[in-house]
Design a protein around this motif. Structure first.
Motif, PDB file in Angstrom:
ATOM      1  N   ILE A 169     -13.959  32.145  78.170  1.00  0.00           N
ATOM      2  CA  ILE A 169     -15.032  32.553  79.087  1.00  0.00           C
ATOM      3  C   ILE A 169     -15.913  31.369  79.444  1.00  0.00           C
ATOM      4  N   ALA A 170     -16.296  30.578  78.448  1.00  0.00           N
ATOM      5  CA  ALA A 170     -17.151  29.418  78.712  1.00  0.00           C
ATOM      6  C   ALA A 170     -16.482  28.436  79.649  1.00  0.00           C
ATOM      7  N   ASP A 171     -15.188  28.196  79.452  1.00  0.00           N
ATOM      8  CA  ASP A 171     -14.469  27.269  80.329  1.00  0.00           C
ATOM      9  C   ASP A 171     -14.368  27.791  81.754  1.00  0.00           C
ATOM     10  N   ALA A 172     -14.285  29.112  81.907  1.00  0.00           N
ATOM     11  CA  ALA A 172     -14.130  29.714  83.237  1.00  0.00           C
ATOM     12  C   ALA A 172     -15.453  29.888  83.965  1.00  0.00           C
ATOM     13  N   HIS A 173     -16.578  29.799  83.239  1.00  0.00           N
ATOM     14  CA  HIS A 173     -17.872  30.147  83.854  1.00  0.00           C
ATOM     15  C   HIS A 173     -18.940  29.105  83.561  1.00  0.00           C
ATOM     16  N   ARG A 174     -18.606  27.855  83.794  1.00  0.00           N
ATOM     17  CA  ARG A 174     -19.586  26.796  83.604  1.00  0.00           C
ATOM     18  C   ARG A 174     -20.774  27.002  84.545  1.00  0.00           C
ATOM     19  N   GLY A 175     -21.970  27.004  83.978  1.00  0.00           N
ATOM     20  CA  GLY A 175     -23.169  27.160  84.781  1.00  0.00           C
ATOM     21  C   GLY A 175     -23.388  28.565  85.306  1.00  0.00           C
ATOM     22  N   GLU A 176     -22.625  29.537  84.803  1.00  0.00           N
ATOM     23  CA  GLU A 176     -22.756  30.917  85.270  1.00  0.00           C
ATOM     24  C   GLU A 176     -23.177  31.828  84.120  1.00  0.00           C
ATOM     25  N   SER A 177     -23.523  33.063  84.478  1.00  0.00           N
ATOM     26  CA  SER A 177     -23.855  34.090  83.498  1.00  0.00           C
ATOM     27  C   SER A 177     -22.808  35.190  83.548  1.00  0.00           C
ATOM     28  N   VAL A 178     -22.353  35.624  82.385  1.00  0.00           N
ATOM     29  CA  VAL A 178     -21.350  36.685  82.314  1.00  0.00           C
ATOM     30  C   VAL A 178     -21.760  37.699  81.249  1.00  0.00           C
TER      31      VAL A 178
END
Length: 203
Positions: free
Chosen positions: A138-147
């Protein structure tokens, strides 16, 4: 976890209140009660300011249903991962769960003995490995984003305490996770930090 330039903000929530086909322990089943659906809608309202880009859930129905309610309200899509599910019940499958067949192993986990194993099921090491792998994805797919991640109370209490570098494994001992309670994490190249636990800020 890759070399993140920007931290990913991950809100890990327990599913809403559920009802079950049987009172016997199982690794399957369970769906949201009317209250659980209300809790999921309230979770969506709480997270609306966070601009959630995607919802990830365990493959258990009660988590998927919670995630779908939140995602529909926030205009996000849903990704399902088996690694986010609750720890397996092992040899306790088909029993009433009274007395608690997991108490001794779970206490050992919180005391730092992740080699301890649910009889016929997972060790703490197994649980943390599969859970952390999904968080890193998840962290690799959503750099700078919120999930949002929708998961389960037991596995959250143990695995999140294990992966967050600012928490002790025993952190959750007197801090149960309510339905739709949230742990806020930030993940970057240095690993994970917990910013709040069950919606209470951490120093």
């Amino acid at each position: 976890m890759g070399d993140l330039q920007c931290a990913a903000r991950v809100f890990v929530a327990r599913h809403g209140e559920a009802v079950y086909e049987s009172e016997l322990l199982s690794d399957a089943g369970g769906w949201l009660s009317p209250l659980g659906r209300d809790q999921a809608r309230a979770l969506a309202e709480r997270l609306a300011p966070e601009r959630i880009s995607r919802v990830w859930t365990s493959d258990m129905a009660r988590a998927v249903q919670t995630g779908e309610i939140v995602a529909a309200a926030l205009g996000a899509d849903v990704v399902v991962r088996t690694g986010l599910r609750e720890f397996g019940v092992g040899d306790a499958a088909g029993t009433t769960g009274d007395p608690d067949p997991f108490a001794k192993t779970f206490a050992a986990w919180l005391d730092g003995d992740l080699a301890a194993r649910i009889p016929g099921g997972e060790s703490g090491e197994d649980v943390v490995e599969r859970y952390a792998a999904v968080l890193d994805e998840i962290a690799d797919a959503h750099r700078g984003e919120s999930v949002l991640v929708v998961s389960h109370g037991g596995v959250m209490c143990m695995a999140l305490s294990a992966v967050a570098r600012n928490l002790a494994l025993s952190h959750s001992r007197d801090r149960p996770m309510p339905n739709c309670g949230v742990v806020a994490l930030e993940g970057d190249a240095d690993g994970w930090v917990a910013r709040s636990w069950a919606d209470r800020p951490l120093s």
